[in-house]
Design a protein around this motif. Structure first.
Motif, PDB file in Angstrom:
ATOM      1  N   MET A  38       0.827  -1.218   0.000  1.00  0.00           N
ATOM      2  CA  MET A  38       0.000   0.000   0.000  1.00  0.00           C
ATOM      3  C   MET A  38       0.854   1.258   0.000  1.00  0.00           C
ATOM      4  O   MET A  38       0.569   2.229  -0.712  1.00  0.00           O
ATOM      5  N   ILE A  39       1.913   1.271   0.803  1.00  0.00           N
ATOM      6  CA  ILE A  39       2.772   2.453   0.840  1.00  0.00           C
ATOM      7  C   ILE A  39       3.475   2.641  -0.510  1.00  0.00           C
ATOM      8  O   ILE A  39       3.556   3.753  -1.038  1.00  0.00           O
ATOM      9  N   SER A  40       3.953   1.542  -1.096  1.00  0.00           N
ATOM     10  CA  SER A  40       4.666   1.664  -2.381  1.00  0.00           C
ATOM     11  C   SER A  40       3.723   2.115  -3.493  1.00  0.00           C
ATOM     12  O   SER A  40       4.089   2.952  -4.326  1.00  0.00           O
ATOM     13  N   ARG A  47       3.841  10.170  -7.120  1.00  0.00           N
ATOM     14  CA  ARG A  47       4.879  10.649  -8.041  1.00  0.00           C
ATOM     15  C   ARG A  47       4.340  10.749  -9.461  1.00  0.00           C
ATOM     16  O   ARG A  47       4.642  11.697 -10.186  1.00  0.00           O
ATOM     17  N   GLU A  48       3.524   9.761  -9.868  1.00  0.00           N
ATOM     18  CA  GLU A  48       2.972   9.769 -11.222  1.00  0.00           C
ATOM     19  C   GLU A  48       2.061  10.979 -11.425  1.00  0.00           C
ATOM     20  O   GLU A  48       2.095  11.637 -12.467  1.00  0.00           O
ATOM     21  N   TRP A 360       2.995   2.371 -14.472  1.00  0.00           N
ATOM     22  CA  TRP A 360       3.809   3.361 -13.769  1.00  0.00           C
ATOM     23  C   TRP A 360       4.525   2.700 -12.601  1.00  0.00           C
ATOM     24  O   TRP A 360       4.117   1.652 -12.123  1.00  0.00           O
ATOM     25  N   ASP A 361       5.623   3.337 -12.174  1.00  0.00           N
ATOM     26  CA  ASP A 361       6.489   2.725 -11.167  1.00  0.00           C
ATOM     27  C   ASP A 361       5.913   2.894  -9.769  1.00  0.00           C
ATOM     28  O   ASP A 361       5.496   3.985  -9.386  1.00  0.00           O
ATOM     29  N   THR A 362       5.884   1.780  -9.016  1.00  0.00           N
ATOM     30  CA  THR A 362       5.604   1.881  -7.586  1.00  0.00           C
ATOM     31  C   THR A 362       6.935   2.123  -6.870  1.00  0.00           C
ATOM     32  O   THR A 362       7.992   1.771  -7.398  1.00  0.00           O
ATOM     33  N   ILE A 363       6.872   2.724  -5.694  1.00  0.00           N
ATOM     34  CA  ILE A 363       8.105   3.101  -4.989  1.00  0.00           C
ATOM     35  C   ILE A 363       8.168   2.363  -3.664  1.00  0.00           C
ATOM     36  O   ILE A 363       7.367   2.629  -2.757  1.00  0.00           O
TER      37      ILE A 363
END
Length: 403
Positions: A38-40, A47-48, A360-363
């Motif tokens: 969930m946090i990522s 960010r996206e 899109w990238d998860t962090i």
């Protein structure tokens, strides 16, 4: 007895009941995986979104018309924002790098036997720079074409694709907008469509042309102003408000007939909403971890009851209370560490899958992993202490008589 010996005993006990150990750790696994994924996902989505917003320009202050009110009932926007207001802002407000007046409406556009519906945006020569549009071919219109209300047009990438399809170079061709001819002088590089809006599905024409020759309106819908430095935005906003109040003859006791908002405010509002949503998801994951901890305590209490005679024998042959307590506490911590480790791997896997599916990238931050894993270990210690203490305080005679 050494810690290592107690650890080996705890592992042997857990291995002897593999399914029970797995089910005990399941709550921790779900909780840790939820926290990390969930946090990522939340950070990646944030960010996206910020990246998407930056496509429309940075340090932008937008002036929009206010709303008409009749007996506290809103009945549309006022029509007091004019092209002269935009020119006054450009001439009298400092610390800015550009002003773009705008009007926009949907319209039917046609080239040859192809037609489609797109947004027609009447604006100034600075708009392409303020909104981060890059020219693909040709040029954007200049100030002379704005002042003389020329029928020239710059096409977005989607419009070019829909009407020309790559077969014909649009530059120099004539486009019809609601039956009126426009000379195409440029095309823009694609920005990419958003879920709610396609910035490339637009035709840009001079704002004066749009007002006088296309839409027949003398008011503006938006004035975008770009600040040179983000630190000056509040000063510029105050100056714009003062200037427009003077120009619109608004008495001191009356509200503005316009709204001044900057992109930073919008970003902050969105950021706060995203943070609240993230806290909500984190709270749900924390509750899942707590439930997992309660599961550990429950199973450990069952284990203490099942092994009462074993505990009595160990105490009878000399084992001390603290060693009994450590043994069960280590079992509890091993379960939580095992669950936390598997949860971290599953959380990373979920983040990777979501990233591949969404595009899109998860962090995944090391802090979120440390937080989730550390919390799971803490849960093991907290909820394992009571069963361990209960085992340590058993009466050896009662324990030996236990059937």
């Amino acid at each position: 007895m050494l810690i290592f010996d107690l650890f080996k005993m705890a592992v042997r006990s857990l291995v002897a009941n593999k399914m029970r150990t797995f089910l005990t750790a399941l709550g921790i696994i779900i909780g840790v995986a939820s926290v990390i994924s969930m946090i990522s996902i939340g950070e990646g989505a944030k960010r996206e979104t910020l990246s998407t917003i930056s496509k429309f320009g940075t340090n932008i202050i937008s002036v929009r018309p206010g709303e008409k009110k009749s007996r506290h009932v809103r009945s549309g926007q006022v029509e007091t924002l004019t092209f002269e207001d935009a020119k006054a802002i450009e001439e009298h407000i400092g610390l800015i790098t550009g002003v773009a007046a705008q009007v926009y409406k949907g319209a039917q556009i046609k080239f040859g036997n192809k037609n489609s519906s797109s947004t027609i945006r009447g604006t100034g020569r600075e708009y392409a720079r303020l909104a981060n549009y890059q020219m693909d071919k040709g040029r954007f219109f200049n100030m002379q074409e704005v002042n003389t209300s020329r029928r020239v047009a710059v096409l977005g990438a989607t419009v070019v694709k829909n009407l020309f399809g790559g077969a014909v170079d649009p530059i120099g061709e004539t486009l019809k907008i609601n039956g009126n001819n426009y000379l195409i002088i440029g095309t823009t590089v694609a920005k990419g469509a958003l879920s709610w809006f396609d910035p490339d599905d637009q035709v840009f024409i001079p704002v004066t042309t749009a007002q006088k020759r296309q839409f027949g309106q003398d008011y503006l819908q938006t004035i975008d102003i770009q600040a040179e430095n983000i630190e000056d935005i509040e000063t510029i906003k105050a100056d714009i408000e003062a200037l427009l109040r003077r120009r619109h003859n608004i008495p001191e006791d009356k509200e503005n007939d316009f709204h001044v908002q900057n992109s930073a405010e919008w970003l902050n509002s969105w950021g706060n909403a995203a943070k609240t949503f993230q806290y909500l998801l984190g709270g749900i994951a924390a509750i899942s971890l707590m439930v997992g901890g309660i599961g550990i305590m429950n199973i450990m209490l069952v284990s203490v009851t099942e092994r009462t005679r074993e505990i009595g024998i160990r105490i009878a042959i000399g084992a001390r209370k603290r060693e009994i307590r450590k043994q069960f506490l280590i079992e509890s911590v091993v379960v939580s560490v095992l669950g936390g480790g598997i949860g971290v791997l599953i959380g990373l896997g979920i983040s990777r899958i979501v990233s591949q599916m969404s595009g899109w990238d998860t962090i995944v931050s090391i802090n979120s992993i440390m937080l989730a894993f550390g919390f799971s270990v803490g849960i093991g210690v907290f909820f394992g202490f009571y069963p361990a203490n209960k085992a340590a305080n058993l009466n050896p005679i009662d324990a030996l008589r236990y059937e």
